[in-house]
Design an enzyme around this catalytic site. Structure first.
Site, mmCIF file in Angstrom:
data_model
loop_
_atom_site.group_PDB
_atom_site.id
_atom_site.type_symbol
_atom_site.label_atom_id
_atom_site.label_comp_id
_atom_site.label_asym_id
_atom_site.label_seq_id
_atom_site.Cartn_x
_atom_site.Cartn_y
_atom_site.Cartn_z
ATOM 1 N N ASN A 85 0.796 -1.226 0.000
ATOM 2 C CA ASN A 85 0.000 0.000 0.000
ATOM 3 C C ASN A 85 0.831 1.279 0.000
ATOM 4 O O ASN A 85 0.418 2.281 -0.579
ATOM 5 C CB ASN A 85 -0.910 -0.033 1.240
ATOM 6 C CG ASN A 85 -1.493 1.322 1.567
ATOM 7 O OD1 ASN A 85 -2.399 1.801 0.891
ATOM 8 N ND2 ASN A 85 -0.963 1.967 2.612
ATOM 9 N N TYR A 151 3.113 10.220 -11.850
ATOM 10 C CA TYR A 151 2.317 9.435 -10.888
ATOM 11 C C TYR A 151 1.506 8.379 -11.646
ATOM 12 O O TYR A 151 1.480 7.207 -11.258
ATOM 13 C CB TYR A 151 1.394 10.351 -10.067
ATOM 14 C CG TYR A 151 0.523 9.560 -9.093
ATOM 15 C CD1 TYR A 151 1.099 8.886 -8.024
ATOM 16 C CD2 TYR A 151 -0.863 9.470 -9.270
ATOM 17 C CE1 TYR A 151 0.315 8.136 -7.143
ATOM 18 C CE2 TYR A 151 -1.647 8.731 -8.393
ATOM 19 C CZ TYR A 151 -1.058 8.058 -7.328
ATOM 20 O OH TYR A 151 -1.834 7.309 -6.468
#
Ligand code: NDP
Ligand code: 8X3
Length: 250
Positions: A85, A151
């Protein structure tokens, strides 16, 4: 049962650690902010009476990842679920104005950090003969939006790596799932805008975004399917968001 959750000092990771603990899992929680790990560890132990191991390291540094994994005792190596995560967006600039340091932070964390963890924990899962790796991607890994360039590329890499891992780990009885959320209100935008809380708040203005608990529930649901069932891929968005650029604001 053991869940190993990276990036548990905030957002999805923290909510996921709590939900797994609530369901009786012992949890390994990781992150760079030691105070937060200590607080969460004490809270989970006292509230849910589970075992908690906190490992304080920077996922970008291979040596730190190796030292953390090498510190696991045989009992803690019986990892059922790895939630990859830890991650971040830094900056939102057109490519021609991109900040190289921002790019490196995203690539080093979202791609290389996830790979370092996986490379060190997958062999342990293979030895165990079981395991489930849940990678947190993003809608930015399925679509690209203006100024999201690097990103988006890192999350497209997570999408591709999840597919690759699923093939390579098939013969070892290890499940691989990728979860791709849309807009979720956490510290994500504060990090992206380098501490500018006003700008971060504007991202969610007039919209009901997802919460970290919504993602934790999805992760737990995926992890709690029967042995013969694997959820390969999930895209989860707020009802008020169709894609990265079409959002219903009131
Ligand atoms: P938060 O900023 O709230 O949490 C990010 C977590 O990642 C923190 O625990 C942080 O811990 C950890 N982390 C970041 N860099 C490092 C590092 N170098 N080493 C170790 N841990 C690190 O964000 P979210 O909970 O929203 O984000 C979690 C994941 O979900 C990320 O991968 C993000 O890209 C993804 N995502 C987020 C969405 C959103 O809208 N919020 C939507 C889709 C995907 P610490 O700082 O203590 O190291
Ligand atoms: C976070 C969601 O749309 O800001 O991954 O990229 S988005």
């Amino acid at each position: 049962m053991i869940a190993f959750i990276t990036g548990a000092t905030s957002g999805f990771g923290k909510a996921t650690a709590e939900l797994f603990a609530k369901n009786g899992y012992n949890v390994v929680i990781t992150g760079r902010r030691k105070e937060r790990l200590m607080e969460l560890s004490a809270y989970l132990k006292s509230t849910y009476k589970v075992e908690v191991l906190y490992l304080n390291f920077d996922i970008r540094h291979l040596k730190e990842v190796e030292a953390a994994v090498n510190s696991l005792t045989p009992e803690w190596k019986k990892i059922n679920v790895l939630v990859n995560n830890a991650g971040l967006a830094v900056g939102l600039n057109p490519i021609q104005e991109g900040v190289i340091d921002d790019w490196e932070r995203m690539i080093d964390t979202n791609i290389k950090g996830l790979l370092y963890i996986t490379r060190n924990l997958a062999p342990i899962m293979i030895d165990n003969g079981y395991g489930h790796i849940i990678n947190i991607g993003s809608i930015a890994g399925k679509e690209v939006y203006a100024n999201g360039n690097v990103y988006c590329a890192t999350k497209h890499a997570v999408d591709a790596l999840s597919k690759g891992m699923r093939i390579d780990l098939l013969q070892h009885n290890i499940k691989v799932t990728a979860i791709h959320p849309g807009m979720v209100e956490t510290e994500f935008s504060i990090v992206r805008f380098k501490g500018d809380e006003e700008r971060a708040k504007n991202v969610y203005k007039g919209v009901k975004p997802l919460s970290a608990d919504d993602i934790a529930e999805t992760i737990y649901w995926v992890a709690s399917r029967p042995e013969h069932v694997n959820i390969n891929d999930i895209i989860i968005m707020p009802t008020a968001q169709a894609n990265p650029t079409n959002t219903l604001r009131k």
